[in-house]
Design a protein around this motif. Structure first.
Motif, PDB file in Angstrom:
ATOM      1  N   PRO A   1       0.836  -1.209   0.000  1.00  0.00           N
ATOM      2  CA  PRO A   1       0.000   0.000   0.000  1.00  0.00           C
ATOM      3  C   PRO A   1       0.866   1.252   0.000  1.00  0.00           C
ATOM      4  O   PRO A   1       2.068   1.181   0.255  1.00  0.00           O
ATOM      5  CB  PRO A   1      -0.804  -0.144   1.294  1.00  0.00           C
ATOM      6  N   ALA A   2       0.243   2.395  -0.292  1.00  0.00           N
ATOM      7  CA  ALA A   2       1.000   3.638  -0.433  1.00  0.00           C
ATOM      8  C   ALA A   2       1.784   3.970   0.832  1.00  0.00           C
ATOM      9  O   ALA A   2       1.261   3.890   1.943  1.00  0.00           O
ATOM     10  CB  ALA A   2       0.060   4.790  -0.772  1.00  0.00           C
ATOM     11  N   LEU A   3       3.051   4.323   0.637  1.00  0.00           N
ATOM     12  CA  LEU A   3       3.930   4.722   1.730  1.00  0.00           C
ATOM     13  C   LEU A   3       4.225   6.214   1.673  1.00  0.00           C
ATOM     14  O   LEU A   3       4.387   6.866   2.703  1.00  0.00           O
ATOM     15  CB  LEU A   3       5.237   3.930   1.662  1.00  0.00           C
ATOM     16  N   PHE A   4       4.291   6.758   0.449  1.00  0.00           N
ATOM     17  CA  PHE A   4       4.562   8.174   0.261  1.00  0.00           C
ATOM     18  C   PHE A   4       3.607   8.744  -0.783  1.00  0.00           C
ATOM     19  O   PHE A   4       3.111   8.027  -1.652  1.00  0.00           O
ATOM     20  CB  PHE A   4       6.006   8.406  -0.202  1.00  0.00           C
ATOM     21  N   TYR A   5       3.409  10.056  -0.680  1.00  0.00           N
ATOM     22  CA  TYR A   5       2.637  10.809  -1.679  1.00  0.00           C
ATOM     23  C   TYR A   5       3.509  11.936  -2.201  1.00  0.00           C
ATOM     24  O   TYR A   5       4.281  12.544  -1.448  1.00  0.00           O
ATOM     25  CB  TYR A   5       1.371  11.407  -1.066  1.00  0.00           C
TER      26      TYR A   5
ATOM     27  N   PHE B   1      -3.985   8.283   7.192  1.00  0.00           N
ATOM     28  CA  PHE B   1      -3.265   9.406   7.794  1.00  0.00           C
ATOM     29  C   PHE B   1      -2.148   9.858   6.860  1.00  0.00           C
ATOM     30  O   PHE B   1      -1.404   9.034   6.330  1.00  0.00           O
ATOM     31  CB  PHE B   1      -2.671   8.983   9.138  1.00  0.00           C
ATOM     32  N   GLU B   2      -2.056  11.172   6.640  1.00  0.00           N
ATOM     33  CA  GLU B   2      -0.987  11.725   5.817  1.00  0.00           C
ATOM     34  C   GLU B   2      -0.333  12.893   6.551  1.00  0.00           C
ATOM     35  O   GLU B   2      -1.026  13.725   7.140  1.00  0.00           O
ATOM     36  CB  GLU B   2      -1.518  12.191   4.455  1.00  0.00           C
ATOM     37  N   MET B   3       1.005  12.947   6.516  1.00  0.00           N
ATOM     38  CA  MET B   3       1.755  13.981   7.200  1.00  0.00           C
ATOM     39  C   MET B   3       2.777  14.590   6.244  1.00  0.00           C
ATOM     40  O   MET B   3       3.539  13.860   5.592  1.00  0.00           O
ATOM     41  CB  MET B   3       2.481  13.402   8.424  1.00  0.00           C
ATOM     42  N   LYS B   4       2.777  15.910   6.151  1.00  0.00           N
ATOM     43  CA  LYS B   4       3.707  16.583   5.249  1.00  0.00           C
ATOM     44  C   LYS B   4       5.149  16.273   5.634  1.00  0.00           C
ATOM     45  O   LYS B   4       5.505  16.270   6.812  1.00  0.00           O
ATOM     46  CB  LYS B   4       3.474  18.095   5.270  1.00  0.00           C
ATOM     47  N   ILE B   5       5.967  16.012   4.631  1.00  0.00           N
ATOM     48  CA  ILE B   5       7.380  15.733   4.847  1.00  0.00           C
ATOM     49  C   ILE B   5       8.155  17.049   4.825  1.00  0.00           C
ATOM     50  O   ILE B   5       8.015  17.834   3.877  1.00  0.00           O
ATOM     51  CB  ILE B   5       7.916  14.784   3.759  1.00  0.00           C
ATOM     52  N   PRO B   6       8.981  17.334   5.831  1.00  0.00           N
ATOM     53  CA  PRO B   6       9.797  18.557   5.805  1.00  0.00           C
ATOM     54  C   PRO B   6      10.696  18.572   4.571  1.00  0.00           C
ATOM     55  O   PRO B   6      11.170  17.517   4.132  1.00  0.00           O
ATOM     56  CB  PRO B   6      10.633  18.458   7.089  1.00  0.00           C
ATOM     57  N   PRO B   7      10.956  19.744   3.993  1.00  0.00           N
ATOM     58  CA  PRO B   7      11.777  19.823   2.774  1.00  0.00           C
ATOM     59  C   PRO B   7      13.128  19.125   2.891  1.00  0.00           C
ATOM     60  O   PRO B   7      13.610  18.538   1.923  1.00  0.00           O
ATOM     61  CB  PRO B   7      11.951  21.335   2.566  1.00  0.00           C
ATOM     62  N   CYS B   8      13.737  19.151   4.085  1.00  0.00           N
ATOM     63  CA  CYS B   8      15.055  18.533   4.248  1.00  0.00           C
ATOM     64  C   CYS B   8      15.006  17.011   4.166  1.00  0.00           C
ATOM     65  O   CYS B   8      16.041  16.358   3.966  1.00  0.00           O
ATOM     66  CB  CYS B   8      15.693  18.966   5.562  1.00  0.00           C
ATOM     67  N   LEU B   9      13.802  16.421   4.277  1.00  0.00           N
ATOM     68  CA  LEU B   9      13.666  14.966   4.228  1.00  0.00           C
ATOM     69  C   LEU B   9      13.049  14.485   2.920  1.00  0.00           C
ATOM     70  O   LEU B   9      12.860  13.285   2.727  1.00  0.00           O
ATOM     71  CB  LEU B   9      12.810  14.477   5.407  1.00  0.00           C
ATOM     72  N   GLU B  10      12.733  15.390   2.028  1.00  0.00           N
ATOM     73  CA  GLU B  10      12.082  15.011   0.779  1.00  0.00           C
ATOM     74  C   GLU B  10      13.022  14.230  -0.136  1.00  0.00           C
ATOM     75  O   GLU B  10      14.238  14.421  -0.133  1.00  0.00           O
ATOM     76  CB  GLU B  10      11.598  16.252   0.027  1.00  0.00           C
ATOM     77  N   GLY B  11      12.414  13.371  -0.947  1.00  0.00           N
ATOM     78  CA  GLY B  11      13.118  12.753  -2.060  1.00  0.00           C
ATOM     79  C   GLY B  11      12.739  13.498  -3.327  1.00  0.00           C
ATOM     80  O   GLY B  11      11.648  13.302  -3.862  1.00  0.00           O
TER      81      GLY B  11
END
Length: 201
Positions: A120-124, A151-161
């Motif tokens: 199932p989806a892990l990231f958006y 549940f979805e939580m915004k990823i901080p820019p420093c942790l983005e892929g």
């Protein structure tokens, strides 16, 4: 179907073979086989994350050269009338198969593709599509979120892929070309792969 709607007039500037590939009539899969000339993952420190991601058919820890792979896309209509495209990619490292799955839909108001990664989806991730002057398809990631069921939580820019994808067509070799780069501001490369593929019936 959804990509032509998203790109509008720009869709006609794609290489004709890319227009054919991304037309994706409803319930008619596009399937292909090919070879990744290179697949490169990141630091060994990331391997615990990669091992978790493999359980969700997302990223994986293996790197390699001349790795066979398969691709399958199909556009389906959802219960609410919207359309989604299933992406299934399989990479063959000897007797080990790694998958990279996604579901894409179009947000016509924001003019982006909504991309849910993993099964199932892990990231958006928001995806921004454009066409290069050479007629290649260019995709860049935008806002990203971690997904845990509903549940979805915004990823901080420093942790983005941060993703850059460029897909084209080589007329001389008569193959589709693909180059994908996923980078993180802190640790650098998360994954890079580049290769070629051809459609199969």
């Amino acid at each position: 179907m959804i990509y032509e709607k998203l790109l509008g007039e720009s869709f006609q500037r794609l290489h004709p073979k890319l227009q054919e590939r991304y037309a994706l009539p409803l319930n008619e899969p596009f399937q292909a086989t090919g070879m990744m000339q290179t697949i490169e993952t990141g630091s060994n420190l990331l391997h615990p994350f990669y091992r978790l991601a493999t359980k969700f058919h997302f990223l994986f820890p293996e790197s390699g050269r001349n790795v066979p792979f398969t691709l399958r896309n199909v556009c389906k209509q959802m219960d609410n009338g919207d359309y989604e495209v299933e992406w299934e990619r399989a990479f063959y490292f000897g007797d080990k198969v790694r998958r990279f799955d996604a579901l894409m839909t179009v947000d016509t108001e924001r003019h982006i593709v909504k991309d849910y990664l993993g099964t199932p989806a892990l990231f958006y991730s928001d995806l921004h599509f454009s066409v290069t002057k050479e007629g290649r398809l260019l995709i860049r990631s935008g806002l990203q979120r971690f997904v845990a069921k509903k549940f979805e939580m915004k990823i901080p820019p420093c942790l983005e892929g941060r993703v850059i994808v460029e897909e084209g067509y080589d007329d001389a070799l008569q193959v589709y070309t693909i180059h994908v780069s996923i980078m993180n501001p802190l640790v650098g490369r998360l994954m890079l792969y580049a290769g070629q593929f051809t459609p199969v019936d």
